[in-house]
Design an enzyme around this catalytic site. Structure first.
Site, mmCIF file in Angstrom:
data_model
loop_
_atom_site.group_PDB
_atom_site.id
_atom_site.type_symbol
_atom_site.label_atom_id
_atom_site.label_comp_id
_atom_site.label_asym_id
_atom_site.label_seq_id
_atom_site.Cartn_x
_atom_site.Cartn_y
_atom_site.Cartn_z
ATOM 1 N N PRO A 24 0.857 -1.186 0.000
ATOM 2 C CA PRO A 24 0.000 0.000 0.000
ATOM 3 C C PRO A 24 0.891 1.233 0.000
ATOM 4 O O PRO A 24 1.795 1.338 0.823
ATOM 5 C CB PRO A 24 -0.759 -0.115 1.332
ATOM 6 C CG PRO A 24 0.144 -0.899 2.233
ATOM 7 C CD PRO A 24 0.915 -1.831 1.334
ATOM 8 N N CYS A 108 2.092 4.108 9.788
ATOM 9 C CA CYS A 108 2.299 5.406 9.148
ATOM 10 C C CYS A 108 3.089 6.345 10.056
ATOM 11 O O CYS A 108 2.696 6.599 11.191
ATOM 12 C CB CYS A 108 0.952 6.038 8.780
ATOM 13 S SG CYS A 108 1.191 7.599 7.924
HETATM 14 C C1 LIG Z 1 5.042 6.954 -1.147
HETATM 15 C C2 LIG Z 1 4.790 5.888 -0.105
HETATM 16 C C3 LIG Z 1 3.535 5.808 0.478
HETATM 17 C C4 LIG Z 1 3.272 4.823 1.435
HETATM 18 N N1 LIG Z 1 2.009 4.718 1.961
HETATM 19 C C5 LIG Z 1 1.705 3.699 2.810
HETATM 20 C C6 LIG Z 1 0.367 3.508 3.287
HETATM 21 O O1 LIG Z 1 -0.581 4.229 2.940
HETATM 22 N N2 LIG Z 1 0.168 2.484 4.148
HETATM 23 C C7 LIG Z 1 1.174 1.657 4.560
HETATM 24 O O2 LIG Z 1 0.935 0.741 5.348
HETATM 25 N N3 LIG Z 1 2.439 1.807 4.112
HETATM 26 C C8 LIG Z 1 2.718 2.795 3.242
HETATM 27 N N4 LIG Z 1 4.003 2.921 2.747
HETATM 28 C C9 LIG Z 1 5.041 1.946 3.144
HETATM 29 C C10 LIG Z 1 5.152 0.800 2.152
HETATM 30 O O3 LIG Z 1 3.969 0.042 2.136
HETATM 31 C C11 LIG Z 1 6.352 -0.124 2.489
HETATM 32 O O4 LIG Z 1 6.141 -0.732 3.730
HETATM 33 C C12 LIG Z 1 7.686 0.640 2.518
HETATM 34 O O5 LIG Z 1 7.788 1.512 1.414
HETATM 35 C C13 LIG Z 1 8.882 -0.298 2.514
HETATM 36 O O6 LIG Z 1 8.891 -1.116 1.382
HETATM 37 P P1 LIG Z 1 9.794 -0.834 0.051
HETATM 38 O O7 LIG Z 1 11.214 -0.737 0.492
HETATM 39 O O8 LIG Z 1 9.485 -2.011 -0.805
HETATM 40 O O9 LIG Z 1 9.304 0.464 -0.527
HETATM 41 C C14 LIG Z 1 4.285 3.917 1.821
HETATM 42 C C15 LIG Z 1 5.550 4.026 1.229
HETATM 43 C C16 LIG Z 1 5.807 4.982 0.271
HETATM 44 C C17 LIG Z 1 7.180 5.039 -0.351
#
Ligand SMILES: Cc1cc2nc3c(=O)[nH]c(=O)nc-3n(C[C@H](O)[C@H](O)[C@H](O)COP(=O)(O)O)c2cc1C
Length: 352
Positions: A24, A108
């Protein structure tokens, strides 16, 4: 033994066809993003977080309302808030709209969210976190899952204390992004903590953070015992990473395919958000799609300056001969849409 990435698993009775979950991401995970993720091999997709506060106040700054379709399923819709009763009400709406899972955001780190007692702050208030999960579990028949960070402060191990309590309260799966809220997206995701969480709970754990390739996914699954990996930033403007992790693609798409996917994404997003909001929303995606050495840098800058989506589309199609044919083929294969609009606002303040 390592799990096969292209094998199915379950959260209670919800069958998920691959070990890849699309993260997400507020401001990113629109319906077109989720649909695309499914096409490329994500077994489960998740909406960005929708605000329960909107239910009681109606005055939250929002980015519109969540739209979901049957072809996205299995689909998790993520809610955030701090009041158990309000969260339960939102969860019922999510279930009625057809989501397979209700996911609760305890991750968050954005101040606008944490100062209301929602998101990652709940990791420091296990009693309230448990009450929220219990209330939501009681309210719906679909499985309830939780997404967490490791805690608020650097080095925090709160997730290990809170996680088992949330499972006792009825959570059917936990996702851990093992960074602190304070870290935001700096440093690295410490999946040693994910491995510890897996040992502590008897529900599937999803590992989120820094999964950028099939090799990395394999290592994280093998070293943590997690049931699945979640992919976030690596999939921004880059569904081919999902295909690569799934073992279906080599992750280096030809230009005409990049343009065709971007145009499909633009059209679907314009349908979803309306032309005007989509025009601003899409700008960051041009860099994500066309960067990574795929097109020369000035091309993106040129697109960002164009005023209408029609102009951007024409310029894109002109830059990649053959893209129009790929586009026509892809559009023929797209599933029929049968969307349901969920009366819950998408928050302007996302994150996790
Ligand atoms: C732009 C952005 C928005 C995000 N929004 C949410 C969100 O609404 N809810 C949530 O649980 N995590 C949110 N995350 C966290 C991601 O779901 C994920 O846990 C985090 O980016 C780490 O994973 P990655 O290294 O694959 O990006 C967000 C991350 C990014 C970069």
């Amino acid at each position: 033994m390592a799990v096969q990435i292209e094998s199915s698993w379950r959260i209670r009775d919800v069958e998920i066809p691959t070990r890849i979950v699309l993260a997400p991401m507020a401001g990113v995970s629109v319906q077109a993003f989720r649909r695309q993720g499914r096409r490329f091999g994500a077994g489960l997709v998740c909406s960005e977080m929708v605000s329960c506060a909107g239910l009681s106040h109606g005055n939250e700054r929002t980015l519109g309302y969540l739209r979901i379709g049957r072809d996205e399923r299995p689909l998790a819709v993520q809610i955030f808030g701090s009041e158990p009763g309000v969260m339960a009400e939102a969860a019922r709406m999510v279930e009625d709209a057809g989501a397979d899972l209700v996911d609760i955001n305890f991750g968050c780190p954005v101040r606008k969210v944490t100062k209301t007692g929602a998101g990652a702050t709940l990791l420091e208030d296990p009693d309230r976190a448990g009450r929220i999960v219990s209330a939501v579990v009681e309210a719906v028949a679909v499985p309830v899952t939780v997404k967490m960070r490791r805690g608020l402060a650097d080095g925090s191990r709160s997730a290990l204390e809170v996680g088992p309590r949330l499972v006792a309260a009825g959570a059917a799966s936990l996702t851990l992004h093992p960074r602190s809220a304070r870290q935001m997206y700096t440093g690295i995701a410490d999946h040693a903590l994910t491995a510890e969480l897996v040992e502590l709970v008897d529900v599937p754990v999803v590992a989120s953070g820094d999964v950028v390739s099939r090799e990395r996914a394999r290592v994280v699954l093998e070293t943590t015992g997690a049931a699945a990996v979640m992919v976030g930033r690596a999939a921004q403007g880059n569904p081919w990473t999902i295909g690569e992790i799934a073992g279906r693609l080599d992750g280096r798409p030809p230009r005409e395919e990049i343009v065709a996917e971007l145009v499909i994404f633009m059209r679907a997003t314009a349908d979803e958000l309306g032309e005007q909001r989509a025009t601003g929303f899409l700008k960051k995606f041009y860099g994500w799609y066309l960067g990574r050495g795929r097109f020369p840098k000035p091309f993106k800058q040129e697109l960002v300056r164009l005023e209408t989506l029609a102009e951007v589309e024409a310029r894109l199609l002109a830059a990649a001969p053959g893209a129009a044919d790929v586009l026509a083929r892809l559009e023929d294969d797209l599933p029929e849409e049968d969307d349901v609009l969920l009366d819950l606002p998408i928050s302007a303040y996302g994150g996790g």
